[in-house]
Design a protein around this motif. Sequence first.
Motif, PDB file in Angstrom:
ATOM      1  N   UNK A 144       0.829  -1.207   0.000  1.00 37.21           N
ATOM      2  CA  UNK A 144       0.000   0.000   0.000  1.00 37.21           C
ATOM      3  C   UNK A 144       0.863   1.256   0.000  1.00 37.21           C
ATOM      4  N   UNK A 145       1.932   1.230   0.771  1.00 33.54           N
ATOM      5  CA  UNK A 145       2.806   2.408   0.868  1.00 33.54           C
ATOM      6  C   UNK A 145       3.439   2.746  -0.472  1.00 33.54           C
ATOM      7  N   UNK A 146       4.010   1.760  -1.146  1.00 30.83           N
ATOM      8  CA  UNK A 146       4.661   2.009  -2.428  1.00 30.83           C
ATOM      9  C   UNK A 146       3.643   2.475  -3.458  1.00 30.83           C
ATOM     10  N   UNK A 147       2.449   1.900  -3.413  1.00 35.10           N
ATOM     11  CA  UNK A 147       1.399   2.303  -4.340  1.00 35.10           C
ATOM     12  C   UNK A 147       1.001   3.765  -4.108  1.00 35.10           C
ATOM     13  N   UNK A 148       0.916   4.153  -2.840  1.00 33.69           N
ATOM     14  CA  UNK A 148       0.478   5.511  -2.528  1.00 33.69           C
ATOM     15  C   UNK A 148       1.551   6.558  -2.791  1.00 33.69           C
ATOM     16  N   UNK A 149       2.805   6.157  -2.802  1.00 31.29           N
ATOM     17  CA  UNK A 149       3.870   7.120  -3.111  1.00 31.29           C
ATOM     18  C   UNK A 149       3.641   7.714  -4.490  1.00 31.29           C
ATOM     19  N   UNK A 150       3.295   6.850  -5.447  1.00 29.26           N
ATOM     20  CA  UNK A 150       3.047   7.331  -6.806  1.00 29.26           C
ATOM     21  C   UNK A 150       1.711   8.069  -6.887  1.00 29.26           C
ATOM     22  N   UNK A 151       0.685   7.515  -6.266  1.00 32.60           N
ATOM     23  CA  UNK A 151      -0.643   8.122  -6.344  1.00 32.60           C
ATOM     24  C   UNK A 151      -0.677   9.486  -5.667  1.00 32.60           C
ATOM     25  N   UNK A 152       0.127   9.663  -4.631  1.00 32.03           N
ATOM     26  CA  UNK A 152       0.146  10.938  -3.905  1.00 32.03           C
ATOM     27  C   UNK A 152       0.534  12.101  -4.804  1.00 32.03           C
ATOM     28  N   UNK A 153       1.351  11.823  -5.820  1.00 30.87           N
ATOM     29  CA  UNK A 153       1.754  12.895  -6.731  1.00 30.87           C
ATOM     30  C   UNK A 153       0.556  13.473  -7.469  1.00 30.87           C
ATOM     31  N   UNK A 154      -0.467  12.645  -7.728  1.00 33.29           N
ATOM     32  CA  UNK A 154      -1.654  13.116  -8.446  1.00 33.29           C
ATOM     33  C   UNK A 154      -2.509  14.007  -7.549  1.00 33.29           C
ATOM     34  N   UNK A 155      -2.265  13.957  -6.248  1.00 34.89           N
ATOM     35  CA  UNK A 155      -2.993  14.828  -5.329  1.00 34.89           C
ATOM     36  C   UNK A 155      -2.796  16.307  -5.615  1.00 34.89           C
ATOM     37  N   UNK A 156      -1.795  16.623  -6.422  1.00 30.74           N
ATOM     38  CA  UNK A 156      -1.575  18.027  -6.779  1.00 30.74           C
ATOM     39  C   UNK A 156      -2.759  18.606  -7.543  1.00 30.74           C
ATOM     40  N   UNK A 157      -3.591  17.756  -8.164  1.00 28.41           N
ATOM     41  CA  UNK A 157      -4.744  18.271  -8.907  1.00 28.41           C
ATOM     42  C   UNK A 157      -5.773  18.899  -7.964  1.00 28.41           C
ATOM     43  N   UNK A 158      -5.718  18.514  -6.668  1.00 31.53           N
ATOM     44  CA  UNK A 158      -6.601  19.151  -5.688  1.00 31.53           C
ATOM     45  C   UNK A 158      -5.772  19.998  -4.718  1.00 31.53           C
ATOM     46  N   UNK A 159      -4.605  20.422  -5.199  1.00 42.49           N
ATOM     47  CA  UNK A 159      -3.681  21.269  -4.447  1.00 42.49           C
ATOM     48  C   UNK A 159      -3.146  20.569  -3.205  1.00 42.49           C
ATOM     49  N   UNK A 160      -2.970  19.263  -3.321  1.00 39.94           N
ATOM     50  CA  UNK A 160      -2.353  18.519  -2.237  1.00 39.94           C
ATOM     51  C   UNK A 160      -0.864  18.800  -2.175  1.00 39.94           C
ATOM     52  N   UNK A 161      -0.258  18.571  -1.015  1.00 46.97           N
ATOM     53  CA  UNK A 161       1.172  18.848  -0.859  1.00 46.97           C
ATOM     54  C   UNK A 161       2.033  17.762  -1.480  1.00 46.97           C
ATOM     55  N   UNK A 162       3.316  18.036  -1.575  1.00 47.84           N
ATOM     56  CA  UNK A 162       4.245  17.013  -2.031  1.00 47.84           C
ATOM     57  C   UNK A 162       4.840  17.280  -3.403  1.00 47.84           C
ATOM     58  N   UNK A 163       5.535  16.297  -3.896  1.00 50.19           N
ATOM     59  CA  UNK A 163       6.279  16.420  -5.151  1.00 50.19           C
ATOM     60  C   UNK A 163       5.392  16.544  -6.370  1.00 50.19           C
ATOM     61  N   UNK A 164       4.136  16.174  -6.241  1.00 45.71           N
ATOM     62  CA  UNK A 164       3.212  16.330  -7.352  1.00 45.71           C
ATOM     63  C   UNK A 164       3.065  17.777  -7.782  1.00 45.71           C
TER      64      UNK A 164
END
Length: 215
Positions: A144-164
């Motif tokens: 789950x962790x490795x999967x979410x590392x990549x998915x978290x980058x897409x969070x930028x579309x809702x102005x989420x923090x991180x490398x996205x």
Amino acid sequence: MNLFSYISDNAAYLLFLTQQHVELVLISVGIAAVVGVGLALLTQSAPGLRHALLSLTGSLLTIPSFALFALMIPVLGLGVAPTIVALSVYGVFPILRNTVTGIEEVDPAVVEAARGLGMGPGRRMRTVVLPMAWPVILNGIRTATIMLVATAAIGAVVRGPGLGQLIFRGLDRIGGANALEEVISGVIGVVLVALVLDLLFVVIAKITALRGSNV
């Protein structure tokens, strides 16, 4: 400006985004682990409900990331909250599945022996079943962790923090100054975060295995 110069000149900012990314993933995985393991334990005596939950959480993984993040906006708005909720939703299935599998693979003879020693259901679960199922559960959390590392980058579309943020900003400005460097730096950062977290889980697995063998 080449990539190495861009990374050198923006090292502090890149580290800040990387820290945000790691925190976002770990918080989401923590929530998903509580929910996934909790559901597995609560439905232990209800296989029909457990199967339904596995089907439901598995089906949620088929929702495209962009769509799921977008669905969070009317309810949670923009920023950290919708990103964490969406990531947690994606993280539940692998943890729930592995927890169920780990519990089911525990030798019934061992459980019966614990029962013969006078252990109640709760104590058997805490001291016998969960420790024996732990390697499988941990592997689910790792997945789950490795999967979410990549998915978290897409969070930028809702102005989420991180490398996205870096990746999407570069894509929006593609062809402009440093746009490609931003995208590549963000992608490299995501890959490195995944590698480091994966290594962390390998270490945790070895440490807990050694402790288990010494019990």
